[in-house]
Design an enzyme around this catalytic site. Structure first.
Site, PDB file in Angstrom:
ATOM      1  N   GLN A   1      78.795  46.724  75.250  1.00 21.36           N
ATOM      2  CA  GLN A   1      79.566  46.375  74.052  1.00 21.36           C
ATOM      3  C   GLN A   1      78.605  45.890  72.958  1.00 21.36           C
ATOM      4  O   GLN A   1      77.632  45.202  73.242  1.00 21.36           O
ATOM      5  CB  GLN A   1      80.515  45.248  74.464  1.00 21.36           C
ATOM      6  CG  GLN A   1      81.468  44.762  73.435  1.00 21.36           C
ATOM      7  CD  GLN A   1      82.233  43.544  73.991  1.00 21.36           C
ATOM      8  OE1 GLN A   1      81.973  43.077  75.093  1.00 21.36           O
ATOM      9  NE2 GLN A   1      83.159  43.040  73.208  1.00 21.36           N
ATOM     10  N   ARG A   2      78.878  46.226  71.715  1.00 21.28           N
ATOM     11  CA  ARG A   2      77.979  45.880  70.610  1.00 21.28           C
ATOM     12  C   ARG A   2      77.660  44.382  70.589  1.00 21.28           C
ATOM     13  O   ARG A   2      76.525  43.973  70.363  1.00 21.28           O
ATOM     14  CB  ARG A   2      78.604  46.292  69.283  1.00 21.28           C
ATOM     15  CG  ARG A   2      77.664  46.238  68.099  1.00 21.28           C
ATOM     16  CD  ARG A   2      78.339  46.746  66.851  1.00 21.28           C
ATOM     17  NE  ARG A   2      78.321  48.197  66.740  1.00 21.28           N
ATOM     18  CZ  ARG A   2      77.276  48.892  66.297  1.00 21.28           C
ATOM     19  NH1 ARG A   2      76.164  48.285  65.946  1.00 21.28           N
ATOM     20  NH2 ARG A   2      77.328  50.205  66.201  1.00 21.28           N
TER      21      ARG A   2
END
Lengths: 309, 180
Positions: free
Chosen positions: B71-72
């Protein structure tokens, strides 16, 4: 050495099971005038203790095979349970005049046993149903989740960065449901719909600058936890104590809500350095829940007390 | 297991321990790959919050595989796991063409990290079972892998769900470790 002692153990076990056990049973039947089922039904407290006791008797083990088939088809109903009770009372020659309450008590236990099994089958079916953007029902549920969690913010598009505001990973929640399928979505939606203030409270806490986490992603991980506690049977105590009636999917959602809310509490108590501590705290939480479920009186209520954000 | 083979096992040298780092964008298939390597059930994966770690025996090595969430939000933490990495495994969703550019950028950044200098990199072109999957050669070209000159590298087409190509990738890892 090991093989020999194993064989010895096997021999002793077989002797006890085939000879000593029936003798003890016969003796008890003669002295008390009650069969094993009756002894369990009368002797144990209502709830998990009694129902688990009934589940272990051989009469029930036999019935189980047939009704389990019905469970897997998810077509079992209360009526069928009454037939089973009727059959057992006939076979065991139980005097229903003298034992008026017996049929009801046995019926309750069987309702719980198979209610739990059918619930497991239903939950499994929901998990296997993959999230499908072409299915309008799925899409509507997803939209409803947004509206309940973010009542003041309009969703700009179906695929948008906004989803990250409620803790999905990217622009499209679809991929995040993965191995939990529609079950993950329905769990989140139930939390948002039936415990709206508690769900919004947990979301607000998940946005904390230092002790934050991704709400939806953690929610899907909690779905996995609830699912595995159900499938392993560890959660039987809770479900047997939770409801006298035939279990419905709603009961699983309630169990989930309790887990999610108490996970959030534990997360905050642990004061994690950052999100990378998730696995450690998750494992600790799971161990704690399993320990609580070992108590035959275990029952998780959804009385949420909202503290500070 | 007999007593003799048990003794023999105790006598032999302990396995060499190695650290493998699994990175890639979210939904690339890192956790599924990790579970496949550890021969675990892969049907119940969930998005990784934080990281997962598992130890896998292979070819006389004890591989400690670290799978970090993609996930970013989590990517800034990747660097905390770089140290002492023996092999980097970078996973790409071959069907997610829209994010080829993003995944290329992330890979480029990782490869320029000082702590990972010279560390061999295996790129898994995952999800080859998808009908719209890009072939490994196309991905290699898009990412300009041929410009990597400061380390050994390999691109391997695979499908973590079916297991195809996973073993080949792992063999490459073990082979390149022996050379060290």
């Amino acid at each position: 050495m090991l093989r020999l002692s194993l064989r010895m153990f096997g021999l002793v076990w077989v002797t006890v099971y085939w000879w000593v056990r029936p003798m003890v049973k016969w003796l008890l039947r003669r002295t008390t005038g009650l069969c094993e089922l009756q002894r369990v039904c009368y002797g144990e407290q209502r709830g998990a203790q009694r129902t688990q006791g009934v589940g272990r008797t051989p009469e029930i083990q036999k019935c189980m095979k047939y009704i389990d088939g019905k469970c897997q088809e998810r077509t079992l109903n209360q009526e069928l349970i009454y037939y089973v009770v009727f059959a057992i009372v006939k076979i065991k020659k139980i005097n229903t005049q003298a034992h008026k309450g017996f049929s009801d008590v046995l019926g309750q236990c069987l309702t719980q046993i198979w209610g739990f099994r059918q619930l497991s089958a239903e939950v499994e079916a929901k998990r296997r149903e993959m999230y499908d953007p072409a299915n309008p029902q799925h899409e509507e549920k997803l939209k409803a989740l947004w509206e309940l969690m973010m009542p003041d913010t309009q969703l700009e598009a179906r695929v948008t960065k906004q989803w990250q505001m409620i803790g999905f990973q990217g622009d499209d929640p679809q991929t995040d449901f993965r191995g939990m399928g529609v079950l993950g979505l329905e769990n989140l939606l139930f939390f948002a719909e039936h415990h709206t203030s508690a769900a919004r409270h947990v979301l607000a806490r998940s946005l904390h600058p230092t002790w934050g986490y991704s709400f939806a992603i953690v929610g899907i991980n909690i779905t996995h936890l609830a699912y595995s506690l159900l499938q392993s049977g560890a959660a039987k105590t809770h479900f047997y104590n939770a409801s006298k009636r035939f279990l419905e999917l709603r009961a699983f959602h309630q169990f989930y809500c309790h887990l999610f809310f108490s996970f959030d509490e534990m997360w905050r108590q642990e004061k994690p350095k950052d999100i990378m501590e998730f696995s450690r705290i998750r494992d600790k939480f799971e161990a704690q829940v399993k320990l609580k479920l070992k108590n035959p009186l275990a029952f998780f209520k959804c009385n949420f007390v909202l503290e500070n954000v | 297991m007999g007593l003799l083979s048990l003794l023999r096992k105790l006598k032999s040298a302990p396995d060499q321990e190695l650290r493998l780092l699994l990175l890639g964008l979210d939904n690339a298939g890192k956790t599924t790959l990790l579970k496949k390597l550890a021969s675990e059930d892969i049907t119940q994966t969930t998005p990784t919050q934080g990281f997962n770690i598992k130890s896998v025996q292979s070819d006389g090595f004890k591989l400690n595989v670290w799978d970090i969430g993609g996930q970013r939000k989590i990517r800034p933490y990747w660097r905390n796991y770089f140290e002492n990495t023996d092999v980097l495994i970078y996973v790409i969703d071959s069907g997610d063409r829209k994010r080829f550019e993003e995944t290329g950028q992330e890979l480029g950044e990782i490869l320029s990290e000082e702590k990972l200098a010279g560390v061999p990199v295996l790129i898994f072109a995952n999800k080859q079972d998808l009908f719209n999957a890009a072939p490994a050669s196309e991905i290699a070209e898009g990412l300009q892998l041929h410009t990597i000159r400061d380390r050994t590298w390999q691109i391997q087409a695979c499908s973590a769900t079916s297991g195809e190509g996973v073993k080949d990738g792992l063999d490459w890892v073990c082979k390149n470790l022996k050379k060290k």
